[in-house]
Design a protein around this motif. Structure first.
Motif, PDB file in Angstrom:
ATOM      1  N   THR A 282       2.509  -2.025 -10.225  1.00  0.00           N
ATOM      2  CA  THR A 282       1.762  -2.910  -9.341  1.00  0.00           C
ATOM      3  C   THR A 282       2.741  -3.838  -8.629  1.00  0.00           C
ATOM      4  O   THR A 282       3.754  -4.258  -9.202  1.00  0.00           O
ATOM      5  N   TYR A 288       7.921  -3.811  -7.650  1.00  0.00           N
ATOM      6  CA  TYR A 288       6.924  -3.068  -8.415  1.00  0.00           C
ATOM      7  C   TYR A 288       7.237  -3.169  -9.910  1.00  0.00           C
ATOM      8  O   TYR A 288       8.371  -2.923 -10.337  1.00  0.00           O
ATOM      9  N   LYS A 441      -0.322  -7.146  -2.956  1.00  0.00           N
ATOM     10  CA  LYS A 441      -1.331  -6.216  -2.447  1.00  0.00           C
ATOM     11  C   LYS A 441      -2.262  -6.942  -1.486  1.00  0.00           C
ATOM     12  O   LYS A 441      -2.578  -8.117  -1.674  1.00  0.00           O
ATOM     13  N   LYS A 509      -1.454   0.086   0.269  1.00  0.00           N
ATOM     14  CA  LYS A 509      -1.268   0.031  -1.183  1.00  0.00           C
ATOM     15  C   LYS A 509      -0.252   1.086  -1.614  1.00  0.00           C
ATOM     16  O   LYS A 509      -0.355   2.260  -1.256  1.00  0.00           O
ATOM     17  N   ASP A 510       0.730   0.648  -2.375  1.00  0.00           N
ATOM     18  CA  ASP A 510       1.768   1.538  -2.901  1.00  0.00           C
ATOM     19  C   ASP A 510       2.466   2.327  -1.792  1.00  0.00           C
ATOM     20  O   ASP A 510       2.888   3.475  -1.986  1.00  0.00           O
TER      21      ASP A 510
END
Length: 559
Positions: A282, A288, A441, A509-510
């Motif tokens: 996350t 991350y 995020k 996201k990501d």
């Protein structure tokens, strides 16, 4: 010269002074109007599809007279109660709107009920003005308001939570023998919280701790052990036992799996959520981290950044202000007031402290902790109400009121500009949502996909004109397909094969927006922050399809 009758002047001022209760009524009606007017604007979040089906299965469990048992093993949803989801399923049987539009309308109205709960608590603690400020401050927390429409777990849980805190505060002055009505109401709202998440057991803890603190205080006051013991027994029989019985019964109504083993299954669910795993990384502060090994400041940081600056400042002043108020009181601290402050403080701070202490598995920012926002809003409102009283004779009060009003207008403008993605808000401490987009995020739930689909549709309508509906297009989606394909026109076909899809819709996201190459044809942005994109991959797909043919032709020519 005629003498001035100041009593009449004061009476006229009182007569024409705004009524804070009336202002709150206008605010609540306005919030309801906003929900009714805008619920169609919100997208479908990642979890809504499975929750919708869970609600249908629980409804069918009852309609089949307990023969349809799909709800007892539906994914991991059987670990949750279905208070919201089942209610939505029943309403959907008669609603003129679509399945998810109906859920969004209901979700939004439930969120407004939480605003009413904050108003009730603030008003009870400090009067109508504090109640009004409580409602305003909660309604203007973008992370609360934005998720009111399509978060079927955390918003209903937060609403039940603030009403639980309100009834606890109401019970404190009447201990050890409060009226039955208030005890029943407390049992019902805690039962509803358990009917959404088993984490509602927290509110039992708050009530029990408040009772113990009351007894400890009484022991110091009276130095009579027999009297304290008698009051403890009275409070247990009058509050704790009935509250447990009522809340447990309400919980079971909405939780079929718990009905199968009323003691074992709730405890199993509690153990499940205590050891839940999230085998992904996350984003936090630009890096991350494994969700199982986050920095301790992950949750506190998200809570701080989720609150508007003024609300945050007032909240930070709440505990010192409460201590000062009680310390300056003649005769020493007031037991009732101190315990009520304690209930609010525990509801706001304990879940955060506990999550940090046990190194809880966390993701999606503070989404699972939205239920701390209402008590924070009330605490901030109590400080604001106190400050206004203290500034009655302040020379520069009009200037200060003007500055706060300008701040409020600016903040409302931010919420309007973010619509319908208010939940991606970050405050000015990190440079707003633009400054936060590479650090944290933003749209992690796919809310922006509804707008992305609309943008893609407009793009193709412009390209094909009247022939648009004569063509079919394959579309791949990063993350939750339902967040996009629910809004597809008839000639859009969802595909799992990203490489062969004509178009690819992806949020940030990501770094999913960088997962595939393609021609960017639409962007969903808010205040400089990218939320999602649409990529046109038709040329690449066609080139890949023709490549084998070209290779075969080349081989044939060489032979």
């Amino acid at each position: 010269m005629t003498a001035i009758d100041f009593s009449r002047v004061a009476a006229r001022r009182r007569r024409f002074a705004p009524s804070w209760d009336l202002a709150t009524l206008v605010l609540i009606l306005g919030a309801i109007g906003l929900v009714i007017g805008t619920f169609h604007d919100y997208g479908i979040t990642w979890d809504e599809d499975v929750h919708n089906w869970y609600g249908v299965f629980v409804m069918d469990y009852y309609l089949s007279w307990f023969k349809d048992n799909r709800s007892l093993h539906w994914l991991n949803l059987y670990n949750y109660g279905a208070a919201f989801d089942m209610t939505a399923a029943f309403i959907n049987k008669v609603s003129p709107f679509g399945t998810y539009e109906t859920r969004h309308l209901l979700n939004g109205l439930v969120g407004v009920l939480g605003v009413v709960g904050a108003w009730k608590l603030g008003r009870f603690m400090a009067g109508p003005r504090a109640g009004f400020f409580s409602a305003v401050l909660l309604l203007t927390i973008p992370n609360y308001y934005g998720q009111m429409f399509n978060n079927p777990k955390d918003i209903p849980f937060a609403v039940a939570g603030i009403w639980s805190v309100y009834y606890m505060a109401r019970i404190v002055p009447a201990l050890p023998r409060p009226g039955w009505s208030i005890v029943v109401k407390l049992g019902v709202v805690i039962g509803l919280s358990l009917g959404v998440r088993v984490g509602g057991l927290l509110f039992f803890g708050y009530a029990g701790l408040t009772g113990l603190l009351y007894c400890a205080w009484r022991a110091v006051e009276t130095r009579d052990a027999a009297l304290v013991l008698r009051e403890l027994v009275q409070a247990s029989g009058r509050v704790l036992v009935p509250m447990l019985a009522i809340s447990y019964a309400v919980m079971l109504v909405f939780w079929p799996w718990a009905q199968q083993a009323p003691i074992e299954h709730p405890l199993t669910a509690l153990d499940y959520f205590s050891h839940v795993t999230f085998p992904f990384t996350t984003l936090f502060a630009g890096k991350y981290f494994p969700a199982t090994d986050l920095p301790w400041e992950y949750l506190p940081t998200h809570v701080v950044l989720a609150m508007p600056e003024l609300t945050l400042a007032l909240t930070l002043a709440a505990i010192p202000a409460a201590f000062v108020e009680q310390a300056r009181r003649r005769g020493g601290p007031d037991r009732t007031r101190s315990l009520q402050y304690g209930v609010i403080a525990i509801a706001a701070l304990f879940p955060i402290a506990y999550a940090v202490a046990i190194k809880a598995v966390l993701f999606d920012g503070m989404r699972h902790f939205i239920f701390v926002l209402p008590p924070f809003a009330v605490a901030a409102a109590l400080v604001a109400d106190h400050v206004i009283d203290r500034l009655k004779t302040f020379r520069w009060r009009p200037l200060l009121v003007g500055l706060v009003s300008l701040y409020g207008i600016a903040h409302l403008a931010i919420m309007i500009e973010l619509h319908p993605d208010q939940y991606v808000y970050y405050n000015g401490l990190v440079g707003g949502v633009d400054g936060a987009q590479t650090l944290f995020k933003t749209d992690y739930w796919g809310n922006s996909y509804a707008e992305a689909v609309k943008g893609l549709t407009n793009y193709l309508e412009t390209e094909y004109g009247a022939e648009f509906e004569d063509h079919d297009f394959t579309v791949a989606v990063c993350g939750p397909p339902i967040s996009a394909d629910y809004f597809f026109p008839d000639n859009f076909v969802f595909t799992d094969d990203r490489e062969k899809a004509d178009f690819f819709i992806a949020f940030t996201k990501d770094n999913c927006n960088n997962a595939l190459p393609g021609k960017e044809v639409f962007r969903v942005e808010r205040m400089g922050a990218l939320l999602s994109i649409v990529l046109d991959r038709r040329e690449m797909v066609q080139a890949a399809e023709h490549a084998p043919e070209a290779a075969q032709d080349g081989n044939g020519a060489s032979e």
